[in-house]
Motif scaffolding. Structure first.
Motif, PDB file in Angstrom:
ATOM      1  N   LYS A  73       0.870  -1.825   0.091  1.00 30.11           N
ATOM      2  CA  LYS A  73      -0.416  -0.078   0.539  1.00 30.11           C
ATOM      3  C   LYS A  73       0.605   1.164  -0.076  1.00 30.11           C
ATOM      4  O   LYS A  73       1.745   1.451   0.329  1.00 30.11           O
ATOM      5  CB  LYS A  73      -1.068   0.354   1.149  1.00 30.11           C
ATOM      6  N   SER A  74      -0.056   2.540  -0.025  1.00 28.04           N
ATOM      7  CA  SER A  74       0.885   3.594  -0.854  1.00 28.04           C
ATOM      8  C   SER A  74       1.762   4.072   1.014  1.00 28.04           C
ATOM      9  O   SER A  74       1.044   4.208   1.796  1.00 28.04           O
ATOM     10  CB  SER A  74       0.094   4.885  -1.037  1.00 28.04           C
ATOM     11  N   LYS A  94      -0.237  -2.618 -11.207  1.00 21.76           N
ATOM     12  CA  LYS A  94      -0.014  -1.613  -9.660  1.00 21.76           C
ATOM     13  C   LYS A  94       1.141  -0.986  -9.621  1.00 21.76           C
ATOM     14  O   LYS A  94       2.237  -0.897 -10.298  1.00 21.76           O
ATOM     15  CB  LYS A  94       0.770  -3.270  -8.888  1.00 21.76           C
ATOM     16  N   PRO A  95       1.124  -0.532  -8.542  1.00 23.44           N
ATOM     17  CA  PRO A  95       1.883   1.136  -8.555  1.00 23.44           C
ATOM     18  C   PRO A  95       2.849   0.836  -7.973  1.00 23.44           C
ATOM     19  O   PRO A  95       3.027   0.133  -7.537  1.00 23.44           O
ATOM     20  CB  PRO A  95       0.774   1.922  -7.034  1.00 23.44           C
ATOM     21  N   ASN A  96       3.637   2.110  -8.513  1.00 24.89           N
ATOM     22  CA  ASN A  96       4.965   1.911  -8.010  1.00 24.89           C
ATOM     23  C   ASN A  96       4.773   3.047  -7.111  1.00 24.89           C
ATOM     24  O   ASN A  96       5.136   4.679  -7.747  1.00 24.89           O
ATOM     25  CB  ASN A  96       6.541   2.150  -9.286  1.00 24.89           C
ATOM     26  N   ASP A 153       2.182   9.961  -4.282  1.00 23.85           N
ATOM     27  CA  ASP A 153       1.975   8.971  -4.325  1.00 23.85           C
ATOM     28  C   ASP A 153      -0.003   8.572  -4.867  1.00 23.85           C
ATOM     29  O   ASP A 153      -0.616   7.652  -5.679  1.00 23.85           O
ATOM     30  CB  ASP A 153       1.853   8.166  -3.171  1.00 23.85           C
ATOM     31  N   ALA A 154      -0.699   9.874  -4.972  1.00 20.64           N
ATOM     32  CA  ALA A 154      -1.919   9.700  -4.599  1.00 20.64           C
ATOM     33  C   ALA A 154      -2.207  10.030  -6.156  1.00 20.64           C
ATOM     34  O   ALA A 154      -2.842   9.302  -6.750  1.00 20.64           O
ATOM     35  CB  ALA A 154      -2.344  11.097  -4.632  1.00 20.64           C
ATOM     36  N   LYS A 155      -1.339  10.128  -6.925  1.00 20.48           N
ATOM     37  CA  LYS A 155      -1.471  10.647  -8.546  1.00 20.48           C
ATOM     38  C   LYS A 155      -0.644   9.214  -9.045  1.00 20.48           C
ATOM     39  O   LYS A 155      -1.592   9.264 -10.516  1.00 20.48           O
ATOM     40  CB  LYS A 155      -0.249  11.955  -8.975  1.00 20.48           C
TER      41      LYS A 155
END
Length: 258
Positions: free
Chosen positions: A200-201, A252-254, A239-241
């Motif tokens: 998670k962020s 998946k977010p980096n 992180d939100a962007k």
């Protein structure tokens, strides 16, 4: 390393702090307090660390409370408060990285404060919990500062005023711990919970922990105004962007590090 009162080890994004006084049922002394504090500081100084795990050596005790032997530096029976213990609880409440208590054995007295200072907890189902201070003429004053926000008032009164032990099932029901599992499943359950955090962020978790603490002392009107402003600020972070872009692109977010 094995004769150190506190062991600190990292495994990828997880930093584990282990109280290492099994012959004393992992009782708290000045060195233990300093070692746990050092672990929290190390975790926050390293952007690669995403989760802190707090536990004890062996399967007999997570922490049996303060070492009451003379000269142990815990401040009991002296003309000053035990400020080192209070300072550790303060440090934990200002932490911006999530923490999990791995409760491997008896969790009593001051050990309950160490449990309460973490965000989540998993206990082996043989563990005994308790606040027996009234049996030796004192009271779990500093533990109370965290416990009262975690457990219903009448249970707090029962545990503190009677000093009698209670079970992991009762601890789960009261909201003191998240899960109670067979001892052989303890590590797997802690790892499962940690893995639900590390993807998670880190920014969202950091800011979220700060906000959760901040609004505890606020009225609803104060809290909704504060969080209204916080969500707007959070939405502008990297992180939100990245999270929004990853969602739109079905990947998946980096995450960046905080």
């Amino acid at each position: 390393m094995t004769d150190q009162p506190v062991l600190i080890a990292t495994d990828g994004p997880v930093l584990t702090i282990t109280i290492n006084r099994p012959d004393k049922r992992n009782a708290i002394n000045a060195d233990v307090l300093a070692g746990i504090a050092a672990g929290y500081k190390q975790a926050h100084a390293d952007p690669a660390i995403r989760v802190i795990v707090l536990t004890g050596t062996g399967d007999k005790a997570f922490c049996a409370g303060a070492d009451l032997q003379p000269g142990r530096g815990m401040g009991f029976g002296q003309d000053r408060p035990n400020s080192d213990y209070a300072d550790l609880l303060r440090l934990s409440q200002n932490a911006t990285k999530p923490s999990i208590a791995r409760v491997n054995g008896a969790c009593m007295a001051g050990g309950m404060g160490l449990l309460c200072m973490t965000d989540m907890a998993v206990a082996a189902d043989h563990v005994v919990f308790g606040l027996p201070e009234v049996k030796v003429g004192v009271f779990p004053m500093q533990v109370l500062s965290l416990l009262q926000d975690m457990v219903p008032r009448r249970l707090v009164a029962e545990w503190c005023l009677t000093g009698e032990p209670f079970t992991p099932a009762e601890a789960v029901s009261a909201g003191l711990i998240n899960y109670a599992v067979p001892a052989q499943d303890l590590d797997a359950k802690v790892a499962w919970l940690a893995n639900r955090l590390i993807d998670k962020s880190p920014m969202a978790i950091s800011r979220g922990k700060y906000a959760m603490r901040a609004i505890r002392a606020m009225s609803f009107d104060e809290a909704i105004a504060y969080t209204e402003a916080q969500i707007a600020l959070t939405a502008q972070t990297a992180d939100a962007k990245e999270g929004m872009a990853a969602f739109a692109e079905k990947r998946k977010p980096n995450w960046g590090h905080t």
